[in-house]
Design an enzyme around this catalytic site. Structure first.
Site, PDB file in Angstrom:
ATOM      1  N   ASP A   1       0.771   7.604  -0.830  1.00 19.37           N
ATOM      2  CA  ASP A   1       1.324   7.136   0.455  1.00 19.37           C
ATOM      3  C   ASP A   1       2.638   7.819   0.844  1.00 19.37           C
ATOM      4  OD1 ASP A   1       1.109   5.383   2.712  1.00 19.37           O
ATOM      5  OD2 ASP A   1       2.648   4.107   1.854  1.00 19.37           O
TER       6      ASP A   1
ATOM      7  N   LYS B   1       8.121   1.101   2.756  1.00 20.35           N
ATOM      8  CA  LYS B   1       8.381   1.749   4.051  1.00 20.35           C
ATOM      9  C   LYS B   1       9.863   1.721   4.410  1.00 20.35           C
ATOM     10  CE  LYS B   1       3.981   2.272   4.575  1.00 20.35           C
ATOM     11  NZ  LYS B   1       3.383   3.592   4.392  1.00 20.35           N
TER      12      LYS B   1
ATOM     13  N   ARG C   1      -5.499  -6.013   1.271  1.00 17.89           N
ATOM     14  CA  ARG C   1      -4.931  -4.976   0.404  1.00 17.89           C
ATOM     15  C   ARG C   1      -5.158  -5.259  -1.070  1.00 17.89           C
ATOM     16  NH1 ARG C   1      -1.876  -0.670   3.027  1.00 17.89           N
ATOM     17  NH2 ARG C   1      -1.918  -1.241   5.214  1.00 17.89           N
TER      18      ARG C   1
ATOM     19  N   HIS D   1       5.553  10.461   4.857  1.00 13.50           N
ATOM     20  CA  HIS D   1       4.411   9.545   4.711  1.00 13.50           C
ATOM     21  C   HIS D   1       3.205  10.374   4.263  1.00 13.50           C
ATOM     22  CE1 HIS D   1       1.799   6.268   6.858  1.00 13.50           C
ATOM     23  NE2 HIS D   1       1.981   5.975   5.590  1.00 13.50           N
TER      24      HIS D   1
ATOM     25  N   CYS E   1      -5.900   5.799   7.335  1.00 10.89           N
ATOM     26  CA  CYS E   1      -6.743   6.935   7.743  1.00 10.89           C
ATOM     27  C   CYS E   1      -7.232   7.717   6.532  1.00 10.89           C
ATOM     28  CB  CYS E   1      -5.976   7.866   8.682  1.00 10.89           C
ATOM     29  SG  CYS E   1      -5.799   7.214  10.345  1.00 10.89           S
TER      30      CYS E   1
ATOM     31  N   ARG F   1       2.181  -4.939   9.236  1.00 11.13           N
ATOM     32  CA  ARG F   1       3.529  -4.539   9.632  1.00 11.13           C
ATOM     33  C   ARG F   1       3.761  -4.890  11.105  1.00 11.13           C
ATOM     34  NH1 ARG F   1       3.804   0.114  10.336  1.00 11.13           N
ATOM     35  NH2 ARG F   1       1.828   0.979   9.628  1.00 11.13           N
TER      36      ARG F   1
ATOM     37  N   SER G   1      -1.371   5.438   8.899  1.00  6.12           N
ATOM     38  CA  SER G   1      -1.802   4.331   8.042  1.00  6.12           C
ATOM     39  C   SER G   1      -3.299   4.073   8.181  1.00  6.12           C
ATOM     40  CB  SER G   1      -1.049   3.055   8.444  1.00  6.12           C
ATOM     41  OG  SER G   1       0.331   3.303   8.434  1.00  6.12           O
TER      42      SER G   1
ATOM     43  N   TYR H   1       4.751 -10.005   4.153  1.00  2.00           N
ATOM     44  CA  TYR H   1       3.615  -9.088   4.020  1.00  2.00           C
ATOM     45  C   TYR H   1       4.021  -7.630   3.866  1.00  2.00           C
ATOM     46  CZ  TYR H   1      -1.281  -7.939   4.194  1.00  2.00           C
ATOM     47  OH  TYR H   1      -2.539  -7.543   3.832  1.00  2.00           O
TER      48      TYR H   1
HETATM   49  C1  OXD Z   1       0.953   1.675   5.845  1.00  7.21           C
HETATM   50  C2  OXD Z   1       0.838   1.348   4.416  1.00  7.21           C
HETATM   51  O1  OXD Z   1       0.893   0.778   6.690  1.00  7.21           O
HETATM   52  O2  OXD Z   1       0.842   2.278   3.607  1.00  7.21           O
HETATM   53  O3  OXD Z   1       1.097   2.870   6.151  1.00  7.21           O
HETATM   54  O4  OXD Z   1       0.787   0.158   4.063  1.00  7.21           O
HETATM   55 MN    MN Z   2       1.306   4.170   4.518  1.00  2.82          MN
END
Ligand code: OXD
Ligand code: MN
Length: 590
Positions: A286, A217, A375, A237, A261, A80, A259, A208
């Site tokens: 998420d 998001k 991913r 989130h 974590c 991102r 993100s 991406y």
């Molecule tokens: C993030 C994702 O970046 O879930 O939080 O991809």
């Molecule tokens: Mn996320």
């Protein structure tokens, strides 16, 4: 005489507002053709075959990884881009200091020039989608237009896409408009623009993840957080997980971590063998949409239908459910390959990489074999712990909300907020070390309130006020906790084993919610003592446990001062209740 089954209405004729918008985008972008997605399995297979034919996807070893494919993104397009992401509200103050802002007309003009003629020779895909179960009153719909088959394929996995979504849009009339083009993938011509007042998104120049899969998001957090404030709910989130105790009672918790974590790991947790009888059910990994219910509780749905999870570190020990889940029907992005065409990433105990994520012979001198933000995209239904309530139109009732970050020091393993208002302050004070999920330096501590720093579609101060308002509507609000699985000893070693053992902390929270577990008051909130946690079979010494649960008043006074300085950036918009809670904490720390 048999009557012929009537042909379904062509998608292009189901909703006039959608058809008109598609026509205006077609005129601007000049694609070779327009394709409306039905959302069927056959269509997904056709997109996959097309990408394989075009050399964009590589089929992986069909014996070990049936129906799995590898996609390599442009090496300059791997995460991102927060610095190129904008909230375009009429008033700059509504976007707040937490967002990049651009005036809407100027942003539209800039984007129009980028989009003009950008789809020549390409297919324009129209993807109607529903965030949440299509029959849920808590769900909301959108339409993404994209010129990337890879993005279209991801959207078909990540959302409930196709005809039923468009039928709902036709009934309701409202939908979020998301226009996306990969453009030339030039980082200098890349922008992700949000227009919350118009419920629209314009994204150019990246293919991406969160930049391009606009349901995730852009819609489900940035636009939805705005929509949620207007309609009286919260878009967060957060993972959502159901925990069934050995007594057979199931409680749901929602947890917000920045993100990369460990949200996916917590959502798919496997109970340790020493905690027999516990079961875990994943609702989401998420994003959570949380609505006050008529019964005074907070009810949650996962707006997504798939996972876009971080691959490195996934193995049989850390997350067996995820490891098993991604062995079939999975789209890998930017992982490495072994000599026998199997996907490989850092953290796998076996195999070795032959080809790196950029398709070059692997050379450790050039860095990791798999990109740290590589991913997997996979349907949530492939998850062995998929909750039977994940598709429930009512959602699930939330007993506890958890905030957390990645902190070497300061934050103890767990503490509970004194009240909802204190919980809002605890969430607003979250800080965490940055990860590879976004472009930029990794490992520096930054403020990430409610793990929403990159995702809140409006001024954080107004968002915290909205949190207080929602709490005021709940006769039975969830309790709020803060956790830190990442605390380290002075030698830099993690103090807590994490993963499945995190269930011990969750079990204490559920006991707190039932008014059964003890906690001691501290300046920062309520903490368990080591004896309050179930430690049977846990290989952590009492000294380590005490260290994990310790509160260093000196460090915390510094933390409070930093929080005060951070909140001051929002000036007079910060609700008085939050200052009052911060002063309570400061006074208690002495
Ligand atoms: C993030 C994702 O970046 O879930 O939080 O991809
Ligand atoms: Mn996320």
């Amino acid at each position: 005489m048999a009557t012929a089954t009537p042909l379904p209405t062509p998608l292009a004729r189901l909703s006039q507002p959608v058809a008109e918008w598609v026509e205006s985008v077609r005129a601007l972008t000049q694609p070779a053709d327009v394709y409306w997605c039905e959302g069927t399995d056959a269509e997904r297979e056709e997109f996959t075959a097309r990408l394989v034919r075009d050399g964009e996807l590589t089929r992986l070893d069909p014996e070990q990884f049936p129906d799995c494919h590898l996609y390599r993104s442009n090496p300059a397009d791997v995460a991102r881009v927060e610095h190129l992401t904008y909230i375009c509200t009429r008033s700059k103050e509504d976007a707040g200091p937490n967002n990049n802002w651009m005036e809407p007309q100027a942003a539209h003009a800039k984007m129009r020039e980028l989009f003009r003629g950008c789809m020549r020779g390409r297919t324009l895909y129209v993807i109607p989608y529903c965030m949440g179960p299509v029959d849920s009153p808590l769900a909301r719909c959108g339409v993404e237009i994209t010129d990337s088959t890879y993005v279209a394929l991801n959207m078909l996995i990540m959302t409930r896409a196709g005809r039923p979504a468009l039928e709902r849009i036709a009934r309701e009339g409202t939908f979020v408009r998301g226009l996306h083009s990969v453009g030339e993938l030039d980082p200098n011509r890349r922008f992700i623009m949000h227009f919350p007042e118009e419920l629209s998104i314009e994204s150019f120049g990246s293919g991406y993840g969160g930049n391009a899969l606009l349901g995730k998001k852009c819609h489900a957090l940035r636009i939805a957080s705005w929509q949620a404030r207007e309609e009286g709910w919260l878009a967060e989130h957060m993972l959502i997980v159901g925990l069934q105790s050995p007594k057979g009672e199931t409680h749901y918790v929602a947890a917000a971590f920045p993100s990369a974590c460990g949200k996916t790991n917590l959502a798919m947790l496997i109970p340790p063998e020493s905690m027999p009888g516990w079961k875990v059910f994943t609702v989401g990994d998420d994003i959570a949409w949380l609505h006050p219910g008529a019964d005074g509780r907070l009810w949650a749905i996962n707006p997504e239908a798939g996972y876009f999870g971080v691959v490195p570190g996934t193995n049989r020990e850390t997350n067996r459910n995820a490891y098993d889940m991604i062995r079939r029907d999975t789209l890998f992005t930017n992982v490495a390959l072994t000599a026998d065409n199997q996907p490989w990433w850092e953290g796998l105990p076996s195999g070795s990489p032959r080809i790196d994520w950029q398709g070059r012979p692997f050379d450790p001198a050039r860095g990791p074999a798999a990109h740290p933000n590589s991913r997997f995209t996979v349907s949530a239904r492939r998850n062995p712990s998929y909750s039977p309530h994940a598709d429930d139109p009512r959602g699930v009732p939330i007993s506890a909300i958890i905030f957390g970050g990645r902190r070497r020091e300061v934050a103890p393993l767990v503490y509970e907020a004194r009240s909802w208002a204190h919980g809002v302050l605890v969430g607003a004070s979250v800080a965490s070390e940055t990860t590879a999920a976004a472009v930029g330096q990794v490992g520096v501590v930054r403020r990430d309130p409610m793990a929403m720093q990159p995702f809140c579609g409006y001024n954080f101060a107004d968002y915290w006020r909205h949190w207080l308002t929602v709490g005021g509507k709940l006769a039975r609000p969830p309790r709020i906790f803060h956790v830190n699985w990442f605390r380290r000893d002075p030698q830099g070693k993690f103090l807590w084993p994490g993963f499945g053992e995190n269930l011990r902390v969750l079990a204490w929270m559920l006991e707190r919610c039932a008014d059964k577990a003890r906690a001691v008051e501290s300046g920062i909130g309520l903490l368990p003592q080591p004896k309050d946690l179930d430690t049977a079979g846990l290989d952590v010494s009492p000294e380590r446990l005490s260290a994990l649960l310790s509160v260093d008043a000196e460090l915390w006074r510094k933390e409070v001062a930093e929080t005060r300085a951070y909140l001051s950036k929002y000036g007079g918009r910060i609700p008085a209740e939050m200052w009052a809670e911060l002063e309570k904490t400061a006074a208690a720390l002495g």
